[in-house]
Design a protein around this motif. Structure first.
Motif, PDB file in Angstrom:
ATOM      1  N   GLY A 204     -44.805  71.189 -15.560  1.00  8.42           N
ATOM      2  CA  GLY A 204     -45.820  70.587 -16.415  1.00  8.42           C
ATOM      3  C   GLY A 204     -45.335  70.490 -17.847  1.00  8.42           C
ATOM      4  N   ARG A 205     -46.260  70.122 -18.725  1.00 10.98           N
ATOM      5  CA  ARG A 205     -45.885  69.884 -20.119  1.00 10.98           C
ATOM      6  C   ARG A 205     -45.570  71.163 -20.876  1.00 10.98           C
ATOM      7  N   GLY A 206     -45.699  72.307 -20.180  1.00 12.46           N
ATOM      8  CA  GLY A 206     -45.277  73.572 -20.797  1.00 12.46           C
ATOM      9  C   GLY A 206     -43.776  73.609 -21.011  1.00 12.46           C
ATOM     10  N   CYS A 229     -43.962  67.154 -10.496  1.00 10.63           N
ATOM     11  CA  CYS A 229     -44.410  67.326 -11.882  1.00 10.63           C
ATOM     12  C   CYS A 229     -45.857  66.903 -12.046  1.00 10.63           C
ATOM     13  N   SER A 230     -46.401  67.189 -13.221  1.00 12.66           N
ATOM     14  CA  SER A 230     -47.738  66.699 -13.555  1.00 12.66           C
ATOM     15  C   SER A 230     -47.584  65.259 -14.063  1.00 12.66           C
ATOM     16  N   ARG A 231     -48.705  64.560 -14.173  1.00 10.94           N
ATOM     17  CA  ARG A 231     -48.631  63.139 -14.532  1.00 10.94           C
ATOM     18  C   ARG A 231     -47.964  62.880 -15.881  1.00 10.94           C
ATOM     19  N   PRO A 232     -48.326  63.635 -16.949  1.00 14.61           N
ATOM     20  CA  PRO A 232     -47.691  63.290 -18.231  1.00 14.61           C
ATOM     21  C   PRO A 232     -46.178  63.463 -18.235  1.00 14.61           C
ATOM     22  N   TYR A 245     -45.052  62.742  -9.178  1.00 15.56           N
ATOM     23  CA  TYR A 245     -46.147  63.444  -9.867  1.00 15.56           C
ATOM     24  C   TYR A 245     -47.324  63.636  -8.919  1.00 15.56           C
ATOM     25  N   LEU A 246     -47.992  64.775  -9.090  1.00 15.70           N
ATOM     26  CA  LEU A 246     -49.028  65.199  -8.148  1.00 15.70           C
ATOM     27  C   LEU A 246     -50.404  65.058  -8.769  1.00 15.70           C
ATOM     28  N   GLY A 247     -51.386  64.760  -7.949  1.00 15.44           N
ATOM     29  CA  GLY A 247     -52.746  64.717  -8.469  1.00 15.44           C
ATOM     30  C   GLY A 247     -53.553  63.589  -7.886  1.00 15.44           C
ATOM     31  N   ILE A 248     -54.698  63.385  -8.499  1.00 17.14           N
ATOM     32  CA  ILE A 248     -55.643  62.402  -7.979  1.00 17.14           C
ATOM     33  C   ILE A 248     -55.053  60.996  -7.997  1.00 17.14           C
ATOM     34  N   SER A 249     -54.264  60.703  -9.035  1.00 15.50           N
ATOM     35  CA  SER A 249     -53.658  59.375  -9.074  1.00 15.50           C
ATOM     36  C   SER A 249     -52.191  59.418  -8.658  1.00 15.50           C
ATOM     37  N   GLY A 250     -51.708  60.592  -8.295  1.00  9.68           N
ATOM     38  CA  GLY A 250     -50.335  60.715  -7.812  1.00  9.68           C
ATOM     39  C   GLY A 250     -50.314  61.130  -6.354  1.00  9.68           C
ATOM     40  N   VAL A 263     -48.062  74.281 -16.061  1.00  6.27           N
ATOM     41  CA  VAL A 263     -49.056  73.254 -15.702  1.00  6.27           C
ATOM     42  C   VAL A 263     -50.429  73.823 -16.053  1.00  6.27           C
ATOM     43  N   SER A 264     -51.254  73.054 -16.795  1.00  3.63           N
ATOM     44  CA  SER A 264     -52.552  73.605 -17.221  1.00  3.63           C
ATOM     45  C   SER A 264     -53.555  73.673 -16.073  1.00  3.63           C
ATOM     46  N   GLY A 265     -53.459  72.727 -15.109  1.00  5.16           N
ATOM     47  CA  GLY A 265     -54.357  72.779 -13.953  1.00  5.16           C
ATOM     48  C   GLY A 265     -55.663  72.047 -14.175  1.00  5.16           C
ATOM     49  N   ILE A 267     -58.493  69.229 -13.469  1.00  2.00           N
ATOM     50  CA  ILE A 267     -59.041  68.844 -12.156  1.00  2.00           C
ATOM     51  C   ILE A 267     -58.254  67.698 -11.515  1.00  2.00           C
ATOM     52  N   GLN A 268     -57.804  66.754 -12.371  1.00  2.00           N
ATOM     53  CA  GLN A 268     -57.080  65.600 -11.796  1.00  2.00           C
ATOM     54  C   GLN A 268     -55.766  66.032 -11.152  1.00  2.00           C
ATOM     55  N   HIS A 269     -55.188  67.112 -11.655  1.00  3.16           N
ATOM     56  CA  HIS A 269     -53.946  67.624 -11.045  1.00  3.16           C
ATOM     57  C   HIS A 269     -54.280  68.474  -9.813  1.00  3.16           C
ATOM     58  N   VAL A 270     -55.253  69.356  -9.977  1.00  8.47           N
ATOM     59  CA  VAL A 270     -55.583  70.295  -8.891  1.00  8.47           C
ATOM     60  C   VAL A 270     -56.041  69.557  -7.633  1.00  8.47           C
ATOM     61  N   ILE A 282     -47.571  79.813 -13.154  1.00 11.99           N
ATOM     62  CA  ILE A 282     -46.922  80.520 -14.274  1.00 11.99           C
ATOM     63  C   ILE A 282     -47.360  79.805 -15.541  1.00 11.99           C
ATOM     64  N   ASN A 283     -48.086  80.509 -16.383  1.00  8.28           N
ATOM     65  CA  ASN A 283     -48.607  79.877 -17.596  1.00  8.28           C
ATOM     66  C   ASN A 283     -48.802  80.963 -18.651  1.00  8.28           C
ATOM     67  N   LYS A 284     -48.501  80.631 -19.895  1.00 10.79           N
ATOM     68  CA  LYS A 284     -48.607  81.664 -20.941  1.00 10.79           C
ATOM     69  C   LYS A 284     -50.051  81.870 -21.413  1.00 10.79           C
ATOM     70  N   GLY A 300     -47.366  84.469 -18.621  1.00 12.19           N
ATOM     71  CA  GLY A 300     -46.148  84.744 -19.378  1.00 12.19           C
ATOM     72  C   GLY A 300     -45.451  83.466 -19.760  1.00 12.19           C
ATOM     73  N   ASP A 301     -44.451  83.626 -20.628  1.00 18.39           N
ATOM     74  CA  ASP A 301     -43.659  82.490 -21.082  1.00 18.39           C
ATOM     75  C   ASP A 301     -42.705  82.074 -19.966  1.00 18.39           C
ATOM     76  N   LEU A 302     -42.809  80.827 -19.568  1.00 20.06           N
ATOM     77  CA  LEU A 302     -41.993  80.365 -18.431  1.00 20.06           C
ATOM     78  C   LEU A 302     -40.508  80.545 -18.709  1.00 20.06           C
ATOM     79  N   TYR A 303     -40.128  80.477 -20.004  1.00 22.42           N
ATOM     80  CA  TYR A 303     -38.704  80.604 -20.336  1.00 22.42           C
ATOM     81  C   TYR A 303     -38.187  82.020 -20.085  1.00 22.42           C
TER      82      TYR A 303
HETATM   83  C1  LIG Z   1     -58.278  59.226 -14.710  1.00 17.41           C
HETATM   84  C2  LIG Z   1     -57.236  60.307 -14.876  1.00 17.41           C
HETATM   85  C3  LIG Z   1     -56.381  60.549 -13.835  1.00 17.41           C
HETATM   86  C4  LIG Z   1     -55.415  61.548 -13.967  1.00 17.41           C
HETATM   87  N1  LIG Z   1     -54.594  61.805 -12.898  1.00 17.41           N
HETATM   88  C5  LIG Z   1     -53.716  62.823 -12.992  1.00 17.41           C
HETATM   89  C6  LIG Z   1     -52.894  63.150 -11.885  1.00 17.41           C
HETATM   90  O1  LIG Z   1     -52.944  62.530 -10.814  1.00 17.41           O
HETATM   91  N2  LIG Z   1     -52.031  64.184 -12.023  1.00 17.41           N
HETATM   92  C7  LIG Z   1     -51.928  64.930 -13.174  1.00 17.41           C
HETATM   93  O2  LIG Z   1     -51.115  65.874 -13.210  1.00 17.41           O
HETATM   94  N3  LIG Z   1     -52.690  64.621 -14.233  1.00 17.41           N
HETATM   95  C8  LIG Z   1     -53.574  63.593 -14.174  1.00 17.41           C
HETATM   96  N4  LIG Z   1     -54.332  63.298 -15.253  1.00 17.41           N
HETATM   97  C9  LIG Z   1     -54.062  64.014 -16.513  1.00 17.41           C
HETATM   98  C10 LIG Z   1     -54.733  65.389 -16.534  1.00 17.41           C
HETATM   99  O3  LIG Z   1     -56.061  65.274 -16.984  1.00 17.41           O
HETATM  100  C11 LIG Z   1     -53.962  66.355 -17.468  1.00 17.41           C
HETATM  101  O4  LIG Z   1     -53.900  65.783 -18.746  1.00 17.41           O
HETATM  102  C12 LIG Z   1     -52.552  66.662 -16.996  1.00 17.41           C
HETATM  103  O5  LIG Z   1     -52.568  67.099 -15.654  1.00 17.41           O
HETATM  104  C13 LIG Z   1     -51.984  67.783 -17.863  1.00 17.41           C
HETATM  105  O6  LIG Z   1     -50.639  67.962 -17.540  1.00 17.41           O
HETATM  106  P1  LIG Z   1     -49.921  69.346 -17.862  1.00 17.41           P
HETATM  107  O7  LIG Z   1     -50.682  70.438 -17.205  1.00 17.41           O
HETATM  108  O8  LIG Z   1     -48.490  69.183 -17.518  1.00 17.41           O
HETATM  109  O9  LIG Z   1     -49.980  69.434 -19.457  1.00 17.41           O
HETATM  110  P2  LIG Z   1     -50.929  70.258 -20.431  1.00 17.41           P
HETATM  111  O10 LIG Z   1     -52.358  70.037 -20.119  1.00 17.41           O
HETATM  112  O11 LIG Z   1     -50.445  69.919 -21.798  1.00 17.41           O
HETATM  113  O12 LIG Z   1     -50.606  71.773 -20.094  1.00 17.41           O
HETATM  114  C14 LIG Z   1     -49.424  72.428 -20.404  1.00 17.41           C
HETATM  115  C15 LIG Z   1     -49.626  73.881 -20.007  1.00 17.41           C
HETATM  116  O13 LIG Z   1     -48.406  74.583 -20.209  1.00 17.41           O
HETATM  117  C16 LIG Z   1     -48.710  75.851 -20.737  1.00 17.41           C
HETATM  118  N5  LIG Z   1     -47.517  76.275 -21.495  1.00 17.41           N
HETATM  119  C17 LIG Z   1     -47.034  75.772 -22.652  1.00 17.41           C
HETATM  120  N6  LIG Z   1     -45.882  76.370 -22.990  1.00 17.41           N
HETATM  121  C18 LIG Z   1     -45.646  77.317 -22.024  1.00 17.41           C
HETATM  122  C19 LIG Z   1     -44.620  78.265 -21.814  1.00 17.41           C
HETATM  123  N7  LIG Z   1     -43.572  78.384 -22.660  1.00 17.41           N
HETATM  124  N8  LIG Z   1     -44.702  79.075 -20.728  1.00 17.41           N
HETATM  125  C20 LIG Z   1     -45.744  78.983 -19.859  1.00 17.41           C
HETATM  126  N9  LIG Z   1     -46.749  78.086 -20.013  1.00 17.41           N
HETATM  127  C21 LIG Z   1     -46.693  77.250 -21.075  1.00 17.41           C
HETATM  128  C22 LIG Z   1     -49.919  75.652 -21.611  1.00 17.41           C
HETATM  129  O14 LIG Z   1     -50.637  76.882 -21.757  1.00 17.41           O
HETATM  130  C23 LIG Z   1     -50.690  74.608 -20.824  1.00 17.41           C
HETATM  131  O15 LIG Z   1     -51.628  75.222 -19.965  1.00 17.41           O
HETATM  132  C24 LIG Z   1     -55.304  62.307 -15.164  1.00 17.41           C
HETATM  133  C25 LIG Z   1     -56.191  62.045 -16.204  1.00 17.41           C
HETATM  134  C26 LIG Z   1     -57.148  61.060 -16.060  1.00 17.41           C
HETATM  135  C27 LIG Z   1     -58.096  60.811 -17.204  1.00 17.41           C
END
Ligand SMILES: Cc1cc2nc3c(=O)[nH]c(=O)nc-3n(C[C@H](O)[C@H](O)[C@H](O)COP(=O)(O)OP(=O)(O)OC[C@H]3O[C@@H](n4cnc5c(N)ncnc54)[C@H](O)[C@@H]3O)c2cc1C
Length: 319
Positions: A204-206, A229-232, A245-250, A263-265, A267-270, A282-284, A300-303
């Motif tokens: 994920g974006r972490g 991976c997550s969508r972003p 990428y995994l999730g409702i649209s993946g 990965v923040s988790g 609903i769209q991903h979960v 694994i999330n800090k 914890g820190d993924l790194y």
């Molecule tokens: C209509 C719609 C459809 C969507 N469909 C999807 C979909 O199919 N799939 C999908 O994934 N998303 C989808 N999304 C996007 C979704 O809402 C989230 O924005 C996305 O899943 C967030 O991705 P992320 O968890 O990678 O990033 P973030 O939300 O930015 O989360 C990053 C996480 O990493 C953690 N982190 C940061 N640094 C560290 C570190 N060093 N060590 C450990 N943890 C760390 C943070 O605490 C945070 O929880 C959709 C959104 C919409 C509106």
């Protein structure tokens, strides 16, 4: 002859649709009908509950899946199926839309489940909306009732107890299409189908920078799994291909183990991972929503956490 038709590009996906189709067919007192590219698969589908299988001759290299539309439309005009379920792959969705337009009927895209309304005998189909926050119920008032269904939405139809009974019929070859495929470029990476993987590590974006994706890839390798991976990470950062990428649209997955790394988790991903047998996050941030879906969590820190995990796994699992 009425029936419940199921069409998907792959055999497993076809068996999943057959599982869904068999239930509806029983309730409506009609036959489940599948489509196969050859007689061997046709016999397999009969063994798994189809009562009729149409064999569709393979497509020429320059034909897209939509080339089947006129063949399917003609067969539907003759046989008058009640329901047509189509595998919601990228090409399947496009073909389904064209077929529904050709048949002048409604289509519930990305249908997640349905039931039969006892009074009308119509399908009440469900699909997620508002990014997974709501469920929409769709009733198609025209025939055939059509829906596209993603892989893993249903279990594959089990083999029947008795010998395969039913008929196999061949349909005409698809006519040449006005759309010509001029060139095919194989996907360079991510050609793996993550929906088939037993172990999936999801980044994920972490993760802070593209080079660090290697950390998650090393963890996937240590576990003998695949990287997703997550969508972003795919759509915005473009660090991994969109097919993973995994999730409702993946992609929707059902592996034995899912490991979310940063990965923040949301609903769209979960929505795409919640059917995993075991979820490890694994999330800090101890308040990250992924921990609500997780069976095991490491705050914890993924790194720091991931290299330790890789070392321990290498010691324990001898891949
Ligand atoms: C209509 C719609 C459809 C969507 N469909 C999807 C979909 O199919 N799939 C999908 O994934 N998303 C989808 N999304 C996007 C979704 O809402 C989230 O924005 C996305 O899943 C967030 O991705 P992320 O968890 O990678 O990033 P973030 O939300 O930015 O989360 C990053 C996480 O990493 C953690 N982190 C940061 N640094 C560290 C570190 N060093 N060590 C450990 N943890 C760390 C943070 O605490 C945070 O929880 C959709 C959104 C919409 C509106």
């Amino acid at each position: 002859m009425a029936g419940i038709w199921v069409f998907a590009e792959g055999a497993e996906h076809t068996l999943e649709l057959l599982c869904a189709g068999r239930k509806v067919a029983e309730q409506l007192g009609v036959h489940p009908v599948a489509f196969a590219p050859d007689e061997e698969l046709a016999r397999r589908y009969l063994a798994h509950g189809a009562r009729e299988v149409f064999v569709l001759p393979g497509l020429a290299p320059d034909q897209g899946l939509e080339a089947y539309v006129p063949v399917l439309a003609q067969a539907a005009a003759q046989e008058e199926p009640d329901v047509i379920l189509i595998g919601a792959t990228q090409r399947g969705k496009e073909m389904a839309a064209r077929l529904s337009a050709r048949l002048d009927t409604g289509l519930c895209s990305n249908c997640a489940g349905f039931e039969v309304d006892a009074g009308s005998g119509r399908l009440v189909m469900e699909r997620l909306m508002y990014g997974g926050a709501g469920v929409q119920k769709v009733v198609c008032t025209t025939r055939p009732q059509m829906a596209t269904i993603a892989a893993r939405a249903f279990e594959p139809a089990p083999a029947g107890e008795d010998d395969a009974k039913g008929t196999i019929r061949s349909l005409a070859a698809a006519p040449s299409s006005p759309v010509k495929v001029l060139h095919r470029t194989p996907a360079a990476r991510g050609s793996v189908d993550v929906t088939e993987a037993k172990i999936v590590v999801c980044v994920g974006r972490g993760i802070e920078k593209k080079e660090d994706v290697k950390l998650a890839r090393d963890l996937a390798d240590a576990l003998g799994g695949e990287l997703a991976c997550s969508r972003p990470v795919a759509e915005e950062l473009r660090w991994l291909p969109e097919e993973v990428y995994l999730g409702i649209s993946g992609k929707k997955i059902k592996p034995q183990l899912y490991v979310g790394v940063g990965v923040s988790g949301q609903i769209q991903h979960v929505t795409g991972i919640r059917d995993s047998r075991v979820i490890l996050a694994i999330n800090k941030d101890e308040n990250a929503p992924i921990f609500e879906a997780a069976d095991y969590g490491i705050v914890g820190d993924l790194y720091q956490v991931v290299p330790i995990l890789i070392d321990e796994l290498k010691k324990t699992l001898k891949h």
